[in-house]
Motif scaffolding. Structure first.
Motif, short mmCIF file in Angstrom:
data_model
loop_
_atom_site.label_atom_id
_atom_site.label_comp_id
_atom_site.label_asym_id
_atom_site.label_seq_id
_atom_site.Cartn_x
_atom_site.Cartn_y
_atom_site.Cartn_z
N THR A 152 0.79 -1.23 0.00
CA THR A 152 0.00 0.00 0.00
C THR A 152 0.82 1.28 0.00
N PHE A 153 2.11 1.19 0.35
CA PHE A 153 2.95 2.39 0.36
C PHE A 153 3.73 2.55 -0.95
N PHE A 341 9.73 7.70 3.77
CA PHE A 341 8.68 7.46 2.78
C PHE A 341 8.75 8.50 1.67
N ASN A 342 8.70 8.02 0.43
CA ASN A 342 8.73 8.89 -0.73
C ASN A 342 7.31 9.05 -1.28
N PRO A 343 6.73 10.23 -1.16
CA PRO A 343 5.32 10.41 -1.54
C PRO A 343 5.10 10.27 -3.04
N TRP A 344 3.87 9.89 -3.40
CA TRP A 344 3.46 9.80 -4.79
C TRP A 344 1.98 10.15 -4.86
N PRO A 345 1.51 10.59 -6.02
CA PRO A 345 0.13 11.05 -6.14
C PRO A 345 -0.88 9.98 -5.73
N TYR A 349 -0.20 7.97 2.84
CA TYR A 349 0.81 7.97 3.89
C TYR A 349 1.63 9.26 3.88
N GLU A 350 2.24 9.54 5.05
CA GLU A 350 3.18 10.66 5.17
C GLU A 350 4.51 10.11 5.68
N CYS A 351 5.56 10.83 5.35
CA CYS A 351 6.88 10.45 5.85
C CYS A 351 7.01 10.86 7.32
#
Length: 406
Positions: A152-153, A341-345, A349-351
């Motif tokens: 999921t991440f 965590f590396n965000p994506w559209p 989740y948040e880092c």
């Protein structure tokens, strides 16, 4: 500012192949990349090369393909012209199409490669990432088009599985990357490129790109054994790392038959959370996974397993999580990579906050585990851990979202 290159426009000498969509079934010539020496000999036999020459001719081809890095039979100057012509008429060693190349502000490069359909119905695309650092250049290689695991991440997990990559296609990523950074003899490094200051420019390969490598075991094994062959690409097995989300039955085989370094995409210390973050955990839980790790062939303090742990704010980043992680790994020669965590559209989740990551790291370090915090690289071009997804798939999703919104 990140740079995106149109390969055909910006480099007319870049390796290209005809668009895969123009090839009809049965038209493509069989490739020689990805064949072992015995298979190369057998292929030569199909064009009339006497069996007593197979070993010698296969060694010649091996040298040209993996030491010199050529992609044109005409360059194989110690092979007779008539044999070169036969090879060209019957086989291919051409590179696949490079759709795009993006360069991050930190020097990370991401390529979008296009391969033939091979049963997929249309050409397929994968992303490959080159991460330059002082003294090393790491290539993150894909093993599948899409992924079945739906972690999921992970952005790749949102792209449906299309097909496995062949050994040829896995090796092609290494060859093309070495082409593009000038890492073959007589090749030139692009002006201004960020690469190691000396020595080989691609020093390490990690099977951490798109897909689960152990769900494509045979092709990955074949490709990595060729990559580590001392008379070819000659990558040390200690510089090849295979990352798995936990396909337990194939872990022992990885150590026994490939002999590379192992990384485990762990990310949680409790089954109920890992079931959500890494759903394969429902099939092989943490206890089964760690038992397989303890029995990994060659495991020692000199050959440790890397446990990857993505830091998710308020999810898995408490001090208790850190202490439980230390407890779980007791007795396993290991190191822990903490991954912001590396965000994506579309991600929910948040880092974790940096101070939280550092405190987590301190707990793990005090327990005797090396736990470097993997500084995000290539975030501005979506090249960081968990961000890979083919550009065409992103575009198709964007179009679907637009239609739904309309």
């Amino acid at each position: 500012m990140a740079i995106t290159l149109d390969i055909a426009r910006d480099n007319p000498n870049a390796p290209t192949v005809p668009a895969a969509a123009s090839l009809l079934p049965g038209e493509e010539k069989p490739g020689l990349i990805g064949l072992n020496r015995e298979e190369l000999g057998e292929a030569l036999g199909t064009i009339g090369v006497p069996q007593k020459q197979w070993r010698m001719r296969a060694s010649q081809l091996w040298h040209w393909l993996y030491v010199r890095g050529v992609s044109d039979f005409a360059q194989m100057t110690n092979i007779a012209k008539d044999l070169r012509q036969k090879l060209d008429e019957n086989f291919s060693i051409a590179r696949p199409e490079i759709v795009s190349e993006q360069i991050s502000v930190d020097g990370t490069r991401k390529w979008l490669f296009r391969f033939l359909p091979r049963g997929a119905g249309r050409p397929v695309e994968v992303e490959t990432v080159y991460i330059p650092e002082e003294g090393r250049g790491t290539l993150c290689v894909s093993s599948q088009v899409g992924c079945t695991l739906t972690c999921t991440f992970c952005h790749t997990g949102t792209q449906k599985m299309v097909r496995n990559l062949t050994a040829e296609e896995i090796l092609a990523q290494v060859l093309l990357a070495r082409d593009r950074v000038g890492d073959f003899p007589d090749a030139h490094t692009p002006q201004g490129a960020i690469v190691p200051s000396e020595g080989r420019l691609v020093t390490n390969v990690v099977m951490m790109g798109m897909g689960e490598p152990l769900y494509n075991f045979e092709n990955v094994k074949k490709a990595l054994l060729i990559a580590s062959d001392g008379d070819g690409l000659s990558l040390s097995k200690r510089r090849i790392t295979l990352s798995t989300s936990g396909v337990v039955p194939e872990i022992f085989r990885t150590g026994d038959e490939i002999g590379c370094m192992l990384a485990i995409s762990l990310h949680a210390v409790r089954d109920e959370l890992r079931d959500v973050l890494v759903p394969i955990n429902k099939k092989w839980n943490i206890a089964a996974l760690l038992d397989a790790c303890r029995n990994y062939p060659g495991l020692s303090n000199a050959k440790r397993i890397t446990f990857e742990y993505v830091m998710l704010k308020g999810i898995n980043d408490s001090n208790k999580d850190a202490l439980d992680l230390v407890r779980l790994l007791k007795g396993i020669p290991a190191k822990i990579n903490l991954i912001p965590f590396n965000p994506w559209p579309g991600s929910e989740y948040e880092c974790s906050d940096w101070e939280r990551i550092e405190e987590f790291s301190d707990i793990v370090n005090r327990a005797g585990y090396a736990s470097p915090i993997r500084t995000p690289r290539g975030r501005d071009i979506f090249a960081a851990c968990g961000q890979l997804k083919s550009a065409s798939e992103r575009m198709r999703k964007k179009d679907r979202d637009a239609l739904t919104a309309g």
